[in-house]
Design a protein around this motif. Structure first.
Motif, PDB file in Angstrom:
ATOM      1  N   ASP A   1      96.097  25.925 -32.220  1.00 29.78           N
ATOM      2  CA  ASP A   1      95.663  26.185 -30.847  1.00 29.78           C
ATOM      3  C   ASP A   1      96.585  25.408 -29.913  1.00 29.78           C
ATOM      4  O   ASP A   1      96.678  24.181 -30.011  1.00 29.78           O
ATOM      5  CB  ASP A   1      94.207  25.725 -30.670  1.00 29.78           C
ATOM      6  CG  ASP A   1      93.683  25.953 -29.257  1.00 29.78           C
ATOM      7  OD1 ASP A   1      94.406  26.563 -28.446  1.00 29.78           O
ATOM      8  OD2 ASP A   1      92.539  25.526 -28.974  1.00 29.78           O
ATOM      9  N   ALA A   2      97.313  26.091 -29.049  1.00 27.86           N
ATOM     10  CA  ALA A   2      98.327  25.418 -28.223  1.00 27.86           C
ATOM     11  C   ALA A   2      98.373  26.015 -26.835  1.00 27.86           C
ATOM     12  O   ALA A   2      97.997  27.173 -26.609  1.00 27.86           O
ATOM     13  CB  ALA A   2      99.704  25.536 -28.883  1.00 27.86           C
ATOM     14  N   ASP A   3      98.810  25.201 -25.893  1.00 30.39           N
ATOM     15  CA  ASP A   3      99.165  25.715 -24.572  1.00 30.39           C
ATOM     16  C   ASP A   3     100.447  25.019 -24.121  1.00 30.39           C
ATOM     17  O   ASP A   3     100.860  24.025 -24.702  1.00 30.39           O
ATOM     18  CB  ASP A   3      98.038  25.557 -23.553  1.00 30.39           C
ATOM     19  CG  ASP A   3      97.668  24.108 -23.285  1.00 30.39           C
ATOM     20  OD1 ASP A   3      98.555  23.238 -23.362  1.00 30.39           O
ATOM     21  OD2 ASP A   3      96.486  23.840 -22.996  1.00 30.39           O
ATOM     22  N   ILE A   4     101.063  25.575 -23.092  1.00 26.15           N
ATOM     23  CA  ILE A   4     102.337  25.057 -22.597  1.00 26.15           C
ATOM     24  C   ILE A   4     102.058  24.191 -21.376  1.00 26.15           C
ATOM     25  O   ILE A   4     101.514  24.676 -20.379  1.00 26.15           O
ATOM     26  CB  ILE A   4     103.293  26.204 -22.241  1.00 26.15           C
ATOM     27  CG1 ILE A   4     103.522  27.096 -23.467  1.00 26.15           C
ATOM     28  CG2 ILE A   4     104.625  25.655 -21.735  1.00 26.15           C
ATOM     29  CD1 ILE A   4     104.320  28.353 -23.172  1.00 26.15           C
ATOM     30  N   GLN A   5     102.414  22.933 -21.462  1.00 24.63           N
ATOM     31  CA  GLN A   5     102.136  22.007 -20.376  1.00 24.63           C
ATOM     32  C   GLN A   5     102.877  22.407 -19.101  1.00 24.63           C
ATOM     33  O   GLN A   5     104.074  22.650 -19.109  1.00 24.63           O
ATOM     34  CB  GLN A   5     102.530  20.584 -20.787  1.00 24.63           C
ATOM     35  CG  GLN A   5     102.174  19.527 -19.749  1.00 24.63           C
ATOM     36  CD  GLN A   5     102.496  18.117 -20.227  1.00 24.63           C
ATOM     37  OE1 GLN A   5     103.148  17.939 -21.249  1.00 24.63           O
ATOM     38  NE2 GLN A   5     102.026  17.116 -19.514  1.00 24.63           N
ATOM     39  N   ASN A   6     102.122  22.529 -18.017  1.00 24.73           N
ATOM     40  CA  ASN A   6     102.684  22.846 -16.701  1.00 24.73           C
ATOM     41  C   ASN A   6     103.595  24.070 -16.759  1.00 24.73           C
ATOM     42  O   ASN A   6     104.680  24.088 -16.167  1.00 24.73           O
ATOM     43  CB  ASN A   6     103.459  21.639 -16.150  1.00 24.73           C
ATOM     44  CG  ASN A   6     103.873  21.838 -14.683  1.00 24.73           C
ATOM     45  OD1 ASN A   6     103.188  22.517 -13.935  1.00 24.73           O
ATOM     46  ND2 ASN A   6     105.003  21.266 -14.307  1.00 24.73           N
ATOM     47  N   PHE A   7     103.174  25.106 -17.464  1.00 26.36           N
ATOM     48  CA  PHE A   7     104.033  26.268 -17.660  1.00 26.36           C
ATOM     49  C   PHE A   7     104.466  26.898 -16.341  1.00 26.36           C
ATOM     50  O   PHE A   7     105.661  27.090 -16.088  1.00 26.36           O
ATOM     51  CB  PHE A   7     103.319  27.315 -18.519  1.00 26.36           C
ATOM     52  CG  PHE A   7     104.027  28.638 -18.561  1.00 26.36           C
ATOM     53  CD1 PHE A   7     105.217  28.765 -19.255  1.00 26.36           C
ATOM     54  CD2 PHE A   7     103.521  29.747 -17.890  1.00 26.36           C
ATOM     55  CE1 PHE A   7     105.894  29.984 -19.282  1.00 26.36           C
ATOM     56  CE2 PHE A   7     104.181  30.954 -17.920  1.00 26.36           C
ATOM     57  CZ  PHE A   7     105.371  31.078 -18.614  1.00 26.36           C
ATOM     58  N   PHE A   8     103.495  27.223 -15.478  1.00 22.75           N
ATOM     59  CA  PHE A   8     103.838  27.930 -14.243  1.00 22.75           C
ATOM     60  C   PHE A   8     104.656  27.067 -13.289  1.00 22.75           C
ATOM     61  O   PHE A   8     105.341  27.587 -12.408  1.00 22.75           O
ATOM     62  CB  PHE A   8     102.563  28.423 -13.546  1.00 22.75           C
ATOM     63  CG  PHE A   8     101.900  29.564 -14.263  1.00 22.75           C
ATOM     64  CD1 PHE A   8     102.352  30.861 -14.102  1.00 22.75           C
ATOM     65  CD2 PHE A   8     100.825  29.341 -15.099  1.00 22.75           C
ATOM     66  CE1 PHE A   8     101.754  31.917 -14.764  1.00 22.75           C
ATOM     67  CE2 PHE A   8     100.212  30.384 -15.768  1.00 22.75           C
ATOM     68  CZ  PHE A   8     100.674  31.676 -15.613  1.00 22.75           C
TER      69      PHE A   8
ATOM     70  N   THR B   1     106.872  29.319 -10.733  1.00 22.43           N
ATOM     71  CA  THR B   1     106.602  30.641 -10.172  1.00 22.43           C
ATOM     72  C   THR B   1     105.538  30.609  -9.091  1.00 22.43           C
ATOM     73  O   THR B   1     105.148  31.655  -8.590  1.00 22.43           O
ATOM     74  CB  THR B   1     106.137  31.617 -11.278  1.00 22.43           C
ATOM     75  OG1 THR B   1     104.876  31.159 -11.804  1.00 22.43           O
ATOM     76  CG2 THR B   1     107.152  31.706 -12.386  1.00 22.43           C
ATOM     77  N   GLY B   2     105.038  29.429  -8.731  1.00 26.67           N
ATOM     78  CA  GLY B   2     104.000  29.354  -7.715  1.00 26.67           C
ATOM     79  C   GLY B   2     102.650  29.747  -8.277  1.00 26.67           C
ATOM     80  O   GLY B   2     102.123  30.820  -7.957  1.00 26.67           O
TER      81      GLY B   2
END
Length: 309
Positions: A206-213, A259-260
């Motif tokens: 289970d993963a997410d991308i830190q501060n992706f946007f 990307t805002g």
């Protein structure tokens, strides 16, 4: 009842009737003496959607048939019909951007404003305003930064998203669920539950991308877009939004990353970016490298991967 649909994970899931990814129409308190106007507006909106759908259907068909070709003539699809449809898709009570314009303010004399906006967009005179920075609390106690665009910027971005979706919905992988038409978190959870139950996996990541946007490379994003979008006017429009900047404490900051998050077009741009840097790689690895079962479900920058080790 919806027909069963086979996803890219190799499992069959029945699409639920609850379309969580589609915005519901919000009731609006009618003004006195506007019944006739309301009926006329409703008819106008219905006709706009029908014309827009028919026009974009041709783009969808071409995108399905020509998977590797660029689309060089898209800008004319950003017309009054798509702008009107994008306006009515906005939340009525959304916070205003730096322009201070609310949905209700813009609706007054709407047709004249849309005609003027369309002329400015088509002749290149449209200039996006900086987005207003605000923060919302996260579950972990931290704050999530959001960029609130001016109302006209939301409208033009929404129209552009409709045009680009006609292409990218035929390109995106089946395991991508975030911010796509007809898909939502319930669909992603259903696919994940069925996949875990049916596939033989014993490890779950289970993963997410830190501060992706906030950290997306704008240069790479544009390069990815140019794989399919050959209309330079569309690319220039997206570059304008990326470089419009963020207004916070009276200071406008322009960055070459991000990307805002919170803008209308940001979710689509994020999906395009991750399609090229993650989804296509995962799909290829599963088909050519994996020696056992593998599942993957991605919702925006959050993903769950299951595999057998």
């Amino acid at each position: 009842m919806h027909d069963p649909e086979k996803s890219d994970s190799g499992i069959v899931a029945v699409k639920p009737t609850n379309k969580a990814g589609q915005p519901a129409a919000e009731p609006v308190e009618p003004r006195l003496g506007t019944k006739g106007n309301a009926e006329q507006q409703h008819m106008h909106r219905t006709q706009s959607r029908a014309r827009m759908s028919q026009s974009l259907d041709r783009v969808r068909q071409a995108a399905r048939l020509r998977k590797k070709e660029q689309f060089t003539a898209l800008f004319h699809h950003i017309n009054v019909d798509t702008l009107r449809t994008a306006f009515y898709a906005l939340r009525r009570k959304a916070a205003p951007g730096v322009d201070g314009m609310t949905w209700q303010d813009y609706e007054a004399d709407l047709e004249r404003k849309l005609e003027d906006l369309h002329r400015r967009v088509q002749r290149g005179a449209y200039r996006p305003q900086p987005s207003r920075r605000t923060y919302i609390p996260k579950a972990d106690g931290k704050q999530r930064p959001l960029a609130i665009a001016a109302l006209e910027d939301k409208v033009v971005q929404g129209a552009t998203v409709m045009v680009l979706n006609a292409i990218y919905e035929g390109d995106f992988c089946g395991f991508s669920y975030g911010f796509r038409p007809g898909r939502g978190p319930h669909d992603a959870l259903d696919a994940l539950c069925v996949a875990i139950d049916k596939r033989k996996v014993n490890w779950i990541l289970d993963a997410d991308i830190q501060n992706f946007f906030g950290s997306v490379s704008q240069d790479w994003l544009v390069r990815f877009l140019e794989h399919r979008i050959g209309d330079k006017r569309i690319i220039r429009l997206i570059r304008k939004w990326l470089k419009a900047g963020i207004l916070e404490d009276g200071i406008v900051t322009v960055d070459d990353r991000g990307t805002g998050q919170g803008s209308v077009i940001s979710p689509l741009l994020g999906n395009v970016y991750l399609h090229y840097v993650l989804d296509l790689w995962a799909q290829r690895w599963r088909q050519r490298e994996a020696t056992g079962d593998m599942i993957i479900v991605r919702y925006a920058d959050d993903m769950i991967v299951g595999f057998r080790a």
